[in-house]
Design an enzyme around this catalytic site. Structure first.
Site, PDB file in Angstrom:
ATOM      1  N   SER A 256       0.677  -1.163   0.027  1.00  7.69           N
ATOM      2  CA  SER A 256      -0.383  -0.120   0.114  1.00  7.69           C
ATOM      3  C   SER A 256       0.565   1.101  -0.482  1.00  7.69           C
ATOM      4  CB  SER A 256      -1.058  -0.180   1.168  1.00  7.69           C
ATOM      5  OG  SER A 256       0.438   0.362   2.488  1.00  7.69           O
ATOM      6  N   ASP A 257       0.476   2.437  -0.491  1.00  6.92           N
ATOM      7  CA  ASP A 257       0.754   3.422  -0.135  1.00  6.92           C
ATOM      8  C   ASP A 257       0.699   3.595   1.430  1.00  6.92           C
ATOM      9  OD1 ASP A 257       2.421   6.077  -0.570  1.00  6.92           O
ATOM     10  OD2 ASP A 257       1.246   6.789  -2.255  1.00  6.92           O
ATOM     11  N   TYR A 258       1.903   4.767   1.492  1.00  6.98           N
ATOM     12  CA  TYR A 258       2.317   5.549   2.545  1.00  6.98           C
ATOM     13  C   TYR A 258       0.579   6.060   3.660  1.00  6.98           C
ATOM     14  CZ  TYR A 258       4.768   7.401   6.272  1.00  6.98           C
ATOM     15  OH  TYR A 258       6.177   8.067   7.051  1.00  6.98           O
ATOM     16  N   ASN A 259       0.435   4.860   4.451  1.00 10.04           N
ATOM     17  CA  ASN A 259      -1.224   5.136   5.450  1.00 10.04           C
ATOM     18  C   ASN A 259      -2.390   5.034   4.133  1.00 10.04           C
ATOM     19  OD1 ASN A 259      -2.271   5.568   7.696  1.00 10.04           O
ATOM     20  ND2 ASN A 259      -2.861   8.072   7.328  1.00 10.04           N
ATOM     21  N   ALA A 260      -1.954   4.576   2.894  1.00 14.35           N
ATOM     22  CA  ALA A 260      -3.667   4.593   2.681  1.00 14.35           C
ATOM     23  C   ALA A 260      -3.873   3.730   3.133  1.00 14.35           C
ATOM     24  CB  ALA A 260      -3.239   4.230   1.152  1.00 14.35           C
TER      25      ALA A 260
END
Ligand code: BGC
Length: 719
Positions: A256-260
Site C-alpha cells: 500500500s502507499d503511505y497510510n493509504a
C-alpha cells in the site's frame, strides 16, 4: 514442506501480521521516528518490513534484531525511495525521460541500485509510472511524461536496471512500480484528488506502463492513494486482483502507499480500521505501509468474518517468497556487507554529469546564441537559481540530502575560471523583495552575456505540490523583464536556464530570451552539466517528454488527443478552438534543439502492403546541415485514420538516434511490428483492423514537421 510453508504453519497471527506490515524506522534503535521505535516489535516478530532507513550500520542492526532476536528469525525487507539515485543524484525522472535512451534509463537505475544495496537496502519504491498530462500535478516530475508507449519503455528499462539479472544478487533491489493506477489523472491536477476517467483512457493511457513492468518481472506494485470513480485503488479488487494478478499474472507483492489503508475511512468506504484493512486485504494488498491497519484491524476483521485466515496466509506467502527471492533468508547481511569503493562513486559522478547534460532540453536558440563563443567569456550568472545547490536535486533528494550538488555558478566557475563569472541573485525564488534587482542589473552590465537562472524551487513539484499558476513564482518575472530590457539596451544575449519539475507556462519568457535551456532538476552534477552545454563541450540532445502549454487554460494539452468532428479552422467560427489563445502548444512533445541543424528526407517504408504478422522497416535519411556535430532524435508515430473507434491524431511507436558530424548524412532505421497497430476495439479488447495506416517520422510531435507514408494493412489469414 518448503521453508516458507514451514514458517507459515508455525507463525502466530501477530507474527503473520508483522510480515504484512511496513513501518518507518530511520535510526529507530537510537532516535524517535514517525511510527515510534520499532525495535521491540522487530524482536517480537510483529514488524517484518521497514522503510526510510539509510546507513548500512542502522540497516544491519535492524536486520540483526530480526534475524537473531526474533523467535522465527525472519529477515526484514527494507525499502527506500531510491527514485533517481541514492547518494549521487541523477536527473529527476521527468528529465531523464528526455533522454529517450533505454540503455541509460536502465544504467542509472542499476547504479542507484548498487549504491543503495551497498547500504543494506533491498527494495526501492520506484519506478513511478504515472502518465501525466496535467502539469499542475506536482508529481509529474517523478514520472515518465505524457505518453503511454514511452512510459512502458521506461518501465521496462527501470525494472531491468533496479533488479538486475538476478534478484538474489548483492546489488539487486526489488523494484516497486507505482502508483497503480491513473494517479496522474487527478481532478484539476490537485494531488490526492479523485480520478474519474473512461475505461478506455484507463486501459489505453494509464495501464500499459504497469503491464510492461509486470511483463519485465517487477517484484512489487504500489496502488495509488486515489480513488477511481469512487473505488479507492487500495481497495480496488477489479484492478488489483482482476487485472494485475489474474490477467497479467503478477505474482509479486502489492504494497500500500503511505497510510493509504487507513485513508479508506476518509475516502468513505470503510467505517473503521477493521473494515479498511479488510477492504485492502481482500483487494489483494499484501503489505500495509504505515497505517498499522493490518496489525490493529485484521484481528477484528477476522472475528467479524470480513477476511479469512487463508487470505492472510496468501499475502504472508507472497511477502516471504519475495524475501526468499531476494536471498534474504540465505544471507540477510549480503546487501550492505561490502562498502562501495571511492572509484565506484567517482565513476558514478561522471555518469551523473553525462546523463544530466543529455537531459537538458534546448527549447530555443535564436541566432545560434549557444554555445557561447570563445570571445563571450565574461558571464553574468544571475537569478535565484544561479547559485542554489540545494535546489538542484529536485523534490526528492533521498539519501543524498540537499548539500553537495553543483550549482550553475559553481559549474561555470570550474569550467571557465572564477574571474569570468559574476553572480547576483536579483530576487529570491518566491518572495516579494525586489531590492536586489538593481545590483543584479549592474552585474549584467559588465558582462558579455547573461545567464538568467529562473524557475521553481525544488519543493514546488513532487508530492503535495500542485500549482494552479504555472508561471514563475515570486518576483522573478519582474526581475526577468528588467534583465531583458537592460540586455536589449546593452545588446547582450540573455540565455535562460529554466529549472522546474514540470513544463512551466511562460510564453513571455520564451518570446524574449535569446536561448532557453530546460534544466528541470538535473541532480548532483547539474551545474557541471549545464556548463558543458553552455560552452559547447556537449551538444544538447534532450527532447521534452511533455508538451509545453502557452496558456494554463490549454491544459491538459498532449499530442495524443483525438480529432474533433470540427477541427480548428480559423475561417470557421464553429470549430474546436479558443477565442483567446491558440490551440498550438508552446513546444510540442519531442521538441528539443541541438547544436546541429538536421533535415530529414527520403522516408521509405516496406512493405507498403503489410499483414498483421509482418514487421515494417522504416528508413529515413538525416543530414546535419549545421556547423557542429550533434545527435538527432527521430520519432516514429502512426495514425490510423479510419477505425472502429477513433484513434488519436498521433501515436508514438518508436524513436531512434543518430550522431552526425557537420555536413554529413546518415540513415535511421526503425522497425515496427504490424501487430503493434492493434488497439482496443469497441468491446475494449485488442483488435487488428485492416486498412490504411499513416507512418509518420520526424523530430517531434508537430505534424507539420513529420514526413509521412501510408501502408495498407491486411490479415495474414481471412477471419
Ligand atoms: C508516496 C510514495 C512513496 C511513499 C514512501 C508516499 O507518500 O506517495 O510514492 O513511495 O510515500 O516514501
Amino acid at each position: 514442506m518448503s521453508r516458507i510453508e514451514r514458517l507459515i504453519s508455525s507463525m502466530t497471527l501477530a507474527e503473520k501480521l508483522g510480515q504484512l506490515t511496513m513501518t518507518a524506522s530511520s535510526y529507530a534503535v537510537t532516535g524517535p521516528v514517525i511510527a515510534g521505535d520499532s525495535t521491540d516489535a522487530i524482536k517480537a516478530g510483529t514488524i517484518g518490513n521497514l522503510l526510510n532507513m539509510v546507513g548500512a550500520e542502522h540497516v544491519r542492526e535492524m536486520q540483526r534484531l530480526a534475524v537473531k532476536e526474533s523467535r522465527l528469525g525472519i529477515p526484514l525487507l527494507i525499502g527506500f525511495d531510491v527514485v533517481h539515485g541514492h547518494r549521487i543524484l541523477f536527473p529527476v525522472p521527468l528529465a531523464e525521460a528526455a533522454l529517450f535512451d533505454p540503455e541509460t534509463w536502465a544504467l542509472t537505475a542499476r547504479e542507484a541500485a548498487k549504491e543503495a544495496s551497498a547500504e543494506g537496502l533491498a527494495m526501492t519504491f520506484a519506478p513511478m509510472l504515472d502518465v501525466a498530462r496535467d502539469p499542475r500535478w506536482g508529481r509529474s516530475v517523478e514520472g515518465p511524461g505524457e505518453d503511454p508507449w514511452l512510459a512502458a519503455r521506461i518501465a521496462e528499462a527501470k525494472v531491468r536496471g533496479f533488479q538486475g539479472p538476478r534478484l538474489a544478487a548483492a546489488d539487486a533491489l526489488a523494484a516497486c512500480a507505482k502508483h497503480y493506477c491513473a494517479y496522474g489523472a487527478v481532478t484539476a491536477g490537485r494531488d490526492y484528488a479523485s480520478v474519474d476517467i473512461s475505461e478506455r483512457t484507463l486501459r489505453e493511457v494509464h495501464m500499459p506502463a504497469f503491464a510492461a513492468a509486470v511483463a519485465s518481472g517487477v517484484a512489487a506494485v504500489m496502488p495509488a492513494f486515489t480513488d477511481l470513480a469512487g473505488i479507492p485503488m487500495t481497495a480496488n479488487k477489479a484492478l488489483l486482483r482482476g487485472w494485475l494478478r489474474d490477467r497479467w499474472g503478477f505474482k509479486g507483492v502489492i504494497i500500500s502507499d503511505y497510510n493509504a489503508i487507513a485513508e479508506l475511512m476518509r475516502h468513505g468506504i470503510a467505517a473503521d480500521l477493521a473494515e479498511a484493512a479488510a477492504h485492502a486485504l481482500n483487494a489483494g494488498v499484501d503489505i500495509d505501509m504505515m497505517a498499522d491497519a493490518y496489525r490493529r484491524g485484521l484481528p477484528i476483521a477476522l472475528q467479524r468474518k470480513l477476511v479469512t485466515m487463508a487470505a492472510i496466509d496468501e499475502s504472508v506467502r507472497r511477502v516471504l517468497t519475495l524475501k526468499e527471492q531476494l536471498g534474504l533468508f540465505d544471507d540477510p547481511y549480503l546487501r550492505g556487507r561490502t562498502p562501495e569503493s571511492a572509484a565506484a562513486f567517482s565513476g558514478r559522478r561522471k555518469l551523473a554529469r553525462a546523463v544530466a547534460g543529455r537531459a537538458i532540453v534546448m527549447l530555443k536558440n535564436d541566432g545560434e546564441t549557444l554555445p557561447l563563443s570563445g570571445s563571450l567569456r565574461r558571464l553574468a550568472v544571475v537569478g535565484p537559481l544561479a547559485d542554489a545547490p540545494g535546489e538542484m536535486g529536485g523534490p526528492w533528494w533521498g539519501a543524498a540530502g540537499r548539500v553537495g550538488h553543483v550549482s550553475v555558478t559553481a559549474g561555470l566557475r570550474e569550467m571557465l575560471g572564477e574571474s569570468h563569472i559574476q553572480h547576483a541573485a536579483g530576487v529570491a525564488i518566491d518572495d516579494e523583495d525586489v531590492s536586489g534587482i538593481d545590483a543584479a542589473l549592474d552585474v549584467c552590465a559588465s558582462a558579455d552575456a547573461i545567464l538568467l537562472c529562473l524557475g521553481e524551487a525544488a519543493d514546488m513539484s513532487g508530492e503535495a505540490a500542485s500549482r494552479a499558476h504555472l508561471g514563475l513564482p515570486g518576483k522573478q518575472r519582474q526581475f526577468a523583464q528588467a534583465v531583458f530590457e537592460r540586455a536589449r539596451d546593452l545588446r547582450k544575449p540573455v540565455i535562460v536556464i529554466l529549472f522546474s519539475g514540470r513544463p512551466l507556462v511562460v510564453p513571455w519568457l520564451m518570446d524574449q530570451a535569446d536561448a532557453v535551456l530546460a534544466a528541470w532538476f538535473l541532480g548532483s552534477e547539474a551545474g557541471n552539466a549545464i556548463a558543458d552545454v553552455v560552452v559547447g563541450r556537449l551538444s544538447p540532445s534532450g527532447r521534452t517528454p511533455v508538451t509545453w502549454a502557452r496558456a494554463t487554460g490549454q491544459i491538459p494539452i498532449f499530442f495524443g488527443e483525438r480529432s474533433s468532428g470540427r477541427p480548428a479552422d480559423p475561417k470557421d467560427h464553429y470549430t474546436s478552438k479558443y477565442l483567446d489563445a491558440p490551440n498550438e502548444p508552446q513546444f510540442p512533445f519531442g521538441h528539443g534543439l541541438t547544436y546541429g541543424r538536421f533535415t530529414l528526407f527520403n522516408l521509405r517504408v516496406t512493405p507498403v502492403n503489410a499483414e498483421d504478422i509482418d514487421t515494417l522497416q522504416i528508413r529515413v535519411d538525416v543530414r546535419n546541415e549545421g556547423a557542429r556535430a550533434a545527435e538527432e532524435t527521430v520519432f516514429l508515430f502512426t495514425r490510423d485514420k479510419v477505425a472502429s473507434v477513433a484513434r488519436p491524431l498521433l501515436e508514438l511507436k518508436g524513436f531512434a538516434k543518430i550522431s552526425l558530424p557537420p555536413g554529413e548524412s546518415g540513415t535511421v532505421a526503425l522497425s515496427l511490428r504490424a501487430g503493434e497497430l492493434r488497439f482496443l476495439g469497441l468491446d475494449l479488447e485488442p483488435v487488428f483492423e485492416p486498412g490504411e495506416v499513416e507512418i509518420l517520422v520526424g523530430p517531434c510531435a508537430d505534424r507539420s514537421k513529420l514526413l509521412s507514408a501510408t501502408v495498407q494493412l491486411s490479415w495474414s489469414r481471412p477471419c
